[in-house]
Scaffold this active site. Structure first.
Site, PDB file in Angstrom:
ATOM      1  N   CYS A  76       0.869  -1.175   0.000  1.00  4.66           N
ATOM      2  CA  CYS A  76       0.000   0.000   0.000  1.00  4.66           C
ATOM      3  C   CYS A  76       0.901   1.218   0.000  1.00  4.66           C
ATOM      4  O   CYS A  76       1.577   1.503   0.995  1.00  4.66           O
ATOM      5  CB  CYS A  76      -0.908  -0.005   1.228  1.00  4.66           C
ATOM      6  SG  CYS A  76      -1.897   1.501   1.380  1.00  4.66           S
ATOM      7  N   CYS A 228      -5.339   5.589  -4.238  1.00  2.39           N
ATOM      8  CA  CYS A 228      -4.651   4.302  -4.117  1.00  2.39           C
ATOM      9  C   CYS A 228      -3.213   4.532  -4.550  1.00  2.39           C
ATOM     10  O   CYS A 228      -2.955   4.850  -5.718  1.00  2.39           O
ATOM     11  CB  CYS A 228      -5.331   3.252  -4.994  1.00  2.39           C
ATOM     12  SG  CYS A 228      -4.444   1.676  -5.080  1.00  2.39           S
ATOM     13  N   THR A 230      -0.482   2.517  -4.857  1.00  2.00           N
ATOM     14  CA  THR A 230       0.063   1.635  -5.895  1.00  2.00           C
ATOM     15  C   THR A 230      -0.687   1.823  -7.209  1.00  2.00           C
ATOM     16  O   THR A 230      -0.112   1.631  -8.287  1.00  2.00           O
ATOM     17  CB  THR A 230       0.026   0.158  -5.461  1.00  2.00           C
ATOM     18  OG1 THR A 230      -1.323  -0.228  -5.146  1.00  2.00           O
ATOM     19  CG2 THR A 230       0.920  -0.088  -4.263  1.00  2.00           C
TER      20      THR A 230
END
Length: 317
Positions: A76, A228, A230
């Site tokens: 993450c 997010c 990634t």
């Protein structure tokens, strides 16, 4: 014990220092829901970050991630920034390594993005395009890079990459206008399906100028999130690989519903690729809890106010 409510680009987590002696009051799969029920300021978290000791050579600590639905994530990017900030207080250098499920990753303390908005840069790797790395099945045995996949959508082109979390990325003229398609695709591919047996993070991106993108992700185990990490890294890699190879080693600005980050796609002489993700690591609350994680005190910091001021300035630019 003291725990923290943190966020990176409003991707929100409970950060918990986890000594070897820590005993969770419920199973890990139930722990995020347990925290949300017991501690009101954690009701909208996207997951739990456990900061654990490690014997990995050269690492300051280890990060483990439990998604909102109780599943595990390999990585993450937004969470790693928060973990790195926490570990930086005891590190001997502003650059150090943090162990994750897949690799030991380099992190670095950057200059604040704005007054009261601490910034951390983190390595996103390893990068794999091979279908088995996602895993991806029944879509041919070759990597999917800017390819049409009519079985998923008759109009879009996709790139699939693991960083190491699996991502499926498509560039669209307007993320807002394509949001219903993104939601449908995200729900379909994170329910039982013949293509991504372990699910996949689905990101749509729009190009605002050559070095600026807007990205929204339907995240595996979470659903729509403000950001997010990634996903933004994987989208940056896809953008540079497919559209602008001359932007290797150049900073990109990535806007998201929760704010903004910078990314740099690196290409080493060995052929190894990785992405640096640079963004905020904000602590909004410090929470003292007992052994059952009942809150004894909750102290709000001023960092969320500073972050929102910075985001407002970005929106006016």
């Amino acid at each position: 014990m003291k725990i923290f409510r943190v966020h990176g680009s409003e991707n929100r987590f409970a950060l918990i220092p986890a000594p070897l002696s820590l005993q969770l009051p419920v199973a890990e799969s139930q722990f995020p829901a347990y925290l949300r029920q017991r501690i009101p300021v954690l009701r909208n978290i996207d997951g739990v970050l456990l900061v654990c000791p490690t014997t990995h050579s050269g690492c300051q600590g280890r990060m483990a991630i439990i998604n909102s639905d109780g599943t595990h994530a390999k990585m993450c990017g937004n969470g790693l920034r928060a973990v790195a900030r926490y570990l930086a207080s005891t590190a001997s250098s502003p650059t150090f390594k943090v162990a994750t499920d897949e690799a030991a990753l380099t992190v670095r303390v950057h200059t604040d993005l704005a007054p009261g908005v601490p910034a951390i840069g983190v390595e996103i790797s390893p990068v794999r395009f091979q279908p088995a790395a996602l895993p991806m099945t029944n879509l041919g045995g070759a990597p999917v890079i800017n390819a049409a996949i009519p079985a998923l959508d008759p109009h879009l082109r996709f790139t699939a990459v693991a960083v190491p979390n699996p991502h499926l990325i498509s560039f669209v003229p307007s993320v807002r206008e394509a949001q219903a398609t993104l939601e449908k695709l995200g729900k379909t591919l994170n329910a039982p399906n013949p293509y991504f047996p372990d699910g996949v993070n689905v990101s749509f991106a729009e190009v605002r100028n050559d070095q600026t993108l807007f990205v929204q992700t339907y995240e595996r185990g979470v659903g729509f999130t403000n950001a997010c990490g990634t996903g933004m890294a994987a989208t940056s890699l896809s953008y540079v690989t497919v559209h602008h190879p001359e932007l290797v080693e150049q900073p990109l600005t990535i806007f998201n519903p929760g704010g903004m980050v910078q990314t740099i796609v690196h290409q080493e002489k060995t052929g190894r690729q990785w992405i640096e993700l640079i963004g905020n690591a904000t602590v909004t609350h410090e929470i003292t809890v007992n052994a059952d994680f009942a809150p004894l005190s909750v102290v709000e910091t001023n960092e969320e106010h500073a972050y929102q001021q910075w985001v407002h300035q970005l929106s006016q630019a």
